[in-house]
Design a protein around this motif. Structure first.
Motif, PDB file in Angstrom:
ATOM      1  N   GLN A  63     -13.454 -23.877   0.536  1.00 52.45           N
ATOM      2  CA  GLN A  63     -13.319 -22.436   0.717  1.00 52.45           C
ATOM      3  C   GLN A  63     -12.804 -22.101   2.109  1.00 52.45           C
ATOM      4  O   GLN A  63     -12.108 -21.103   2.290  1.00 52.45           O
ATOM      5  N   THR A  64     -13.094 -22.931   3.095  1.00 50.20           N
ATOM      6  CA  THR A  64     -12.564 -22.691   4.438  1.00 50.20           C
ATOM      7  C   THR A  64     -11.053 -22.864   4.439  1.00 50.20           C
ATOM      8  O   THR A  64     -10.330 -22.082   5.063  1.00 50.20           O
ATOM      9  N   ASP A  65     -10.571 -23.884   3.734  1.00 49.83           N
ATOM     10  CA  ASP A  65      -9.123 -24.080   3.623  1.00 49.83           C
ATOM     11  C   ASP A  65      -8.468 -22.886   2.933  1.00 49.83           C
ATOM     12  O   ASP A  65      -7.419 -22.407   3.373  1.00 49.83           O
ATOM     13  N   LEU A  66      -9.095 -22.394   1.855  1.00 54.74           N
ATOM     14  CA  LEU A  66      -8.540 -21.231   1.157  1.00 54.74           C
ATOM     15  C   LEU A  66      -8.544 -19.991   2.050  1.00 54.74           C
ATOM     16  O   LEU A  66      -7.591 -19.210   2.056  1.00 54.74           O
ATOM     17  N   THR A  67      -9.617 -19.823   2.814  1.00 55.51           N
ATOM     18  CA  THR A  67      -9.698 -18.688   3.732  1.00 55.51           C
ATOM     19  C   THR A  67      -8.605 -18.782   4.791  1.00 55.51           C
ATOM     20  O   THR A  67      -7.953 -17.779   5.115  1.00 55.51           O
ATOM     21  N   MET A  68      -8.400 -19.962   5.307  1.00 61.58           N
ATOM     22  CA  MET A  68      -7.361 -20.145   6.332  1.00 61.58           C
ATOM     23  C   MET A  68      -5.968 -19.868   5.753  1.00 61.58           C
ATOM     24  O   MET A  68      -5.139 -19.249   6.421  1.00 61.58           O
ATOM     25  N   ILE A  69      -5.727 -20.308   4.537  1.00 61.33           N
ATOM     26  CA  ILE A  69      -4.444 -20.022   3.889  1.00 61.33           C
ATOM     27  C   ILE A  69      -4.266 -18.514   3.750  1.00 61.33           C
ATOM     28  O   ILE A  69      -3.194 -17.971   4.029  1.00 61.33           O
ATOM     29  N   GLY A  70      -5.334 -17.821   3.320  1.00 66.16           N
ATOM     30  CA  GLY A  70      -5.281 -16.359   3.193  1.00 66.16           C
ATOM     31  C   GLY A  70      -4.982 -15.689   4.524  1.00 66.16           C
ATOM     32  O   GLY A  70      -4.186 -14.747   4.587  1.00 66.16           O
ATOM     33  N   LYS A  71      -5.600 -16.166   5.610  1.00 61.43           N
ATOM     34  CA  LYS A  71      -5.353 -15.588   6.933  1.00 61.43           C
ATOM     35  C   LYS A  71      -3.916 -15.817   7.375  1.00 61.43           C
ATOM     36  O   LYS A  71      -3.281 -14.918   7.928  1.00 61.43           O
ATOM     37  N   VAL A  72      -3.428 -17.021   7.134  1.00 61.16           N
ATOM     38  CA  VAL A  72      -2.046 -17.324   7.512  1.00 61.16           C
ATOM     39  C   VAL A  72      -1.078 -16.413   6.762  1.00 61.16           C
ATOM     40  O   VAL A  72      -0.161 -15.833   7.354  1.00 61.16           O
ATOM     41  N   VAL A  73      -1.305 -16.253   5.458  1.00 62.19           N
ATOM     42  CA  VAL A  73      -0.434 -15.383   4.652  1.00 62.19           C
ATOM     43  C   VAL A  73      -0.540 -13.944   5.141  1.00 62.19           C
ATOM     44  O   VAL A  73       0.482 -13.257   5.300  1.00 62.19           O
ATOM     45  N   ALA A  74      -1.752 -13.476   5.416  1.00 62.74           N
ATOM     46  CA  ALA A  74      -1.940 -12.096   5.879  1.00 62.74           C
ATOM     47  C   ALA A  74      -1.253 -11.869   7.220  1.00 62.74           C
ATOM     48  O   ALA A  74      -0.634 -10.825   7.432  1.00 62.74           O
ATOM     49  N   HIS A  75      -1.368 -12.829   8.140  1.00 59.68           N
ATOM     50  CA  HIS A  75      -0.669 -12.708   9.423  1.00 59.68           C
ATOM     51  C   HIS A  75       0.841 -12.719   9.217  1.00 59.68           C
ATOM     52  O   HIS A  75       1.559 -11.908   9.814  1.00 59.68           O
ATOM     53  N   ARG A  76       1.298 -13.632   8.393  1.00 58.76           N
ATOM     54  CA  ARG A  76       2.735 -13.763   8.152  1.00 58.76           C
ATOM     55  C   ARG A  76       3.310 -12.499   7.527  1.00 58.76           C
ATOM     56  O   ARG A  76       4.423 -12.094   7.825  1.00 58.76           O
ATOM     57  N   GLU A  77       2.533 -11.867   6.643  1.00 56.74           N
ATOM     58  CA  GLU A  77       3.000 -10.648   5.968  1.00 56.74           C
ATOM     59  C   GLU A  77       2.770  -9.397   6.813  1.00 56.74           C
ATOM     60  O   GLU A  77       3.191  -8.306   6.437  1.00 56.74           O
ATOM     61  N   GLY A  78       2.033  -9.541   7.927  1.00 56.94           N
ATOM     62  CA  GLY A  78       1.871  -8.445   8.866  1.00 56.94           C
ATOM     63  C   GLY A  78       0.767  -7.449   8.545  1.00 56.94           C
ATOM     64  O   GLY A  78       0.710  -6.386   9.141  1.00 56.94           O
ATOM     65  N   TRP A  79      -0.146  -7.755   7.650  1.00 59.26           N
ATOM     66  CA  TRP A  79      -1.183  -6.781   7.323  1.00 59.26           C
ATOM     67  C   TRP A  79      -2.581  -7.232   7.745  1.00 59.26           C
ATOM     68  O   TRP A  79      -3.557  -6.517   7.542  1.00 59.26           O
ATOM     69  N   TYR A  80      -2.720  -8.351   8.397  1.00 60.46           N
ATOM     70  CA  TYR A  80      -4.034  -8.876   8.753  1.00 60.46           C
ATOM     71  C   TYR A  80      -4.827  -7.905   9.632  1.00 60.46           C
ATOM     72  O   TYR A  80      -5.976  -7.591   9.325  1.00 60.46           O
ATOM     73  N   ASP A  81      -4.226  -7.438  10.717  1.00 60.70           N
ATOM     74  CA  ASP A  81      -4.966  -6.594  11.667  1.00 60.70           C
ATOM     75  C   ASP A  81      -5.398  -5.263  11.060  1.00 60.70           C
ATOM     76  O   ASP A  81      -6.487  -4.776  11.330  1.00 60.70           O
ATOM     77  N   HIS A  82      -4.544  -4.670  10.232  1.00 57.12           N
ATOM     78  CA  HIS A  82      -4.834  -3.339   9.713  1.00 57.12           C
ATOM     79  C   HIS A  82      -5.608  -3.366   8.387  1.00 57.12           C
ATOM     80  O   HIS A  82      -6.478  -2.520   8.157  1.00 57.12           O
ATOM     81  N   TRP A  83      -5.325  -4.309   7.508  1.00 53.10           N
ATOM     82  CA  TRP A  83      -5.877  -4.291   6.152  1.00 53.10           C
ATOM     83  C   TRP A  83      -6.954  -5.343   5.895  1.00 53.10           C
ATOM     84  O   TRP A  83      -7.506  -5.405   4.803  1.00 53.10           O
ATOM     85  N   ARG A  84      -7.274  -6.165   6.871  1.00 58.10           N
ATOM     86  CA  ARG A  84      -8.240  -7.240   6.655  1.00 58.10           C
ATOM     87  C   ARG A  84      -9.595  -6.714   6.173  1.00 58.10           C
ATOM     88  O   ARG A  84     -10.127  -7.182   5.176  1.00 58.10           O
ATOM     89  N   ARG A  85     -10.167  -5.756   6.860  1.00 55.50           N
ATOM     90  CA  ARG A  85     -11.488  -5.233   6.484  1.00 55.50           C
ATOM     91  C   ARG A  85     -11.493  -4.593   5.098  1.00 55.50           C
ATOM     92  O   ARG A  85     -12.384  -4.861   4.297  1.00 55.50           O
TER      93      ARG A  85
END
Length: 181
Positions: free
Chosen positions: A58-80
């Motif tokens: 699950q940590t690997d899956l979470t990290m993949i999700g974070k990488v995708v979110a950062h790459r797509e530009g929505w991590y900071d605003h839409w993460r929560r």
């Protein structure tokens, strides 16, 4: 490294998963119909969760999700908001699964129903933990009697399933007949 946590307590939790799986398989060996399916499903699930405990997939899956979110530009605003929706989906999924099991096991032995409750609790906790929210991370890593609070919760779920499996098997063996669902 392939093994996530090599500490003694982590291995104790893994061993608990495997013992719980063995007990579930033994309960399934004296059950029929839906109860057999439940116990076999519990056993397989416990083995997979025990393996995951050390592989930490699950940590690997979470990290993949974070990488995708950062790459797509929505991590900071839409993460929560995404995390909140994820938690709501986990709660809805756990509730739907519990309703399904309660209807599916309507005529089952009480021990099978308790085993199903243990499974729902364990899966809901692990799914929420996998979301890796910082507030939840803090809460499940608090030391309680020398062990992380999250491990106590995991062990509680495993213990509920294991105890129900023991009771189920003893009931079937003492009567000499398979348990019916």
């Amino acid at each position: 490294m392939l093994i996530h946590d090599q500490g003694r307590l982590a291995w104790f939790v893994v061993a608990s998963y495997l013992v719980g799986a063995l007990l579930a398989f033994r309960a399934g060996s004296v059950a029929i119909d839906r109860e057999r399916s439940l116990w076999l499903g519990n056993g397989i699930t416990l083995i997979l969760l025990g393996l995951n405990k050390q592989l930490d997939l699950q940590t690997d899956l979470t990290m993949i999700g974070k990488v995708v979110a950062h790459r797509e530009g929505w991590y900071d605003h839409w993460r929560r908001p995404v995390q909140g929706v994820f938690l709501l989906l986990i709660a809805a999924g756990a509730t739907a699964f519990a309703i399904f099991l309660s209807r599916w096991l309507r005529d089952a032995a009480t021990s099978a129903k308790v085993g199903a409750i243990g499974l729902v609790i364990l899966l809901a906790f692990i799914s929420a933990r996998a979301a890796s929210f910082h507030h939840l991370d803090y809460w499940v890593t608090i030391d309680v009697a020398g062990m992380r609070s999250g491990w106590w919760l995991e062990l509680l779920g495993i213990a509920v399933i294991s105890a129900a499996a023991i009771v189920h098997r003893r009931g079937a063996v003492s009567t000499g007949t398979p348990r019916r669902a």
